[in-house]
Design an enzyme around this catalytic site. Structure first.
Site: not given
Lengths: 82, 256
Positions: B156, B163
């Site tokens: 990720y 993010k």
């Protein structure tokens, strides 16, 4: 799209998009080279390829159709049949 | 309070990446509450058109805009279309997200740029454009984040970092736009069951593990997100500013 293009011209443009987007040597891109298995494309590369073809030929290729296009030849035939 | 009054009557909401998944669900829930919606999509025209007709079936207008959010000019022309069609915007939700899922040592510049452009820079540029179209009485901006911003998920890397940038931008915009009565917040959810998860290697195993660990033993679903989004974009949430609200069934409070 520009309907005046010959099959050979389309093929050349498709090859060029593949060479640019996948950063591969032009000699590696054969008509039947598989984008993923032979040329090492991942999902982002495939997205960029689709966008590259769309921009080059001023067309829209839905993901549902693009999923079936795995070689230069597939793409050329798809564009010819639009 | 009039129980029958829809919360977003007369409002215009733009939701990026709303042809499917969470974005689609948000578009439909805002439409149910009376908003006209802008459906932005990139690669899924058929699904976007389906979402638009579902919005119309609810009695609301839907403006379909195809835009690759990695490109600045496409973002700007999307907001031009919104301005031409509606003349204003009340709610902007940046839900669209993409990424090249790799371990940190395998992340390349191309994948990094793409991920940051779609997930973070599109919010920066979108929020600037959206605020410009918001009326004097204010509006709301919402970002969809994930707890990959401060936790580590397999593969990720670039999305997690994008993010983190997104959540930081939310804080800056919240402070700067408070004087214009524009409220800016983020929702941080863990894995939400949508097709997007199919892109992660070994996702089935990961999901099973998460569900087992969840204090509530169920994954967050798109309706949980919609419930919080409808609240955060409303006047009821006006004292919640610049926050990233965790929507995680409590799982991030637990030690492994």
């Amino acid at each position: 799209m520009a309907v005046t293009l010959t099959k050979e011209q389309i093929e050349e443009k498709v090859r060029q998009v593949v060479v640019n987007q996948l950063d591969v040597d032009p000699s590696e891109v054969k008509l039947d080279s598989l984008f993923v298995d032979d040329l090492g494309a991942d999902s982002l590369d495939l997205t960029e390829l689709a966008v590259g073809f769309e921009d080059e030929f001023d067309i829209e290729i839905p993901d549902a159709d693009f999923g079936n296009l795995s070689t230069v030849e597939n793409v050329v035939n798809y564009i010819l049949n639009l | 309070m009039d129980e029958n009054k829809k919360r977003y009557e007369g409002k215009i909401a733009c939701i990026t990446g709303s042809s499917r998944g969470i974005g689609r669900h948000l578009a439909l829930q805002f439409a149910k509450e009376g908003a006209d919606v802008v459906i932005n999509y990139f690669r899924n025209g058929d699904e976007a058109r389906k979402t638009a007709s579902e919005v119309e079936a609810l009695g609301q207008k839907a403006l379909l805009v195809r835009a690759n959010l990695a490109q600045e000019d496409k973002i700007i022309s999307m907001f031009k279309k919104i301005e031409e069609t509606y003349g204003r915007l009340d709610i902007f939700i940046h839900n669209a997200a993409s990424g090249r899922n790799r371990e940190a040592m395998e992340v390349d510049a191309k994948g990094w740029d793409w991920t940051l452009n779609v997930n973070s820079r599109a919010f920066l540029l979108g929020a600037q454009q959206a605020a410009r179209l918001m009326p004097e009485e204010g509006g709301a901006i919402l970002a969809l984040s994930s707890f990959g911003s401060d936790r580590v998920f397999p593969y990720y890397t670039s999305v997690g970092a994008s993010k983190a940038a997104l959540e930081s931008l939310v804080r800056y915009f919240a402070i700067e736009l408070a004087k214009r009565k524009i409220n800016v917040n983020a929702i941080s959810a863990g894995a939400v069951k949508t097709d997007a998860l199919n892109h992660f290697p070994e996702m089935d195993k990961t999901l099973e593990k998460i569900e087992e660990k969840m204090p509530y033993h169920r994954l967050v679903d798109p309706q949980d997100i919609a419930n919080l989004a409808l609240f955060l974009c409303s006047n009821e949430a006006e004292m919640i500013r610049g926050q990233t609200i965790r929507l995680d069934g409590g799982i991030t409070l637990l030690l492994p």
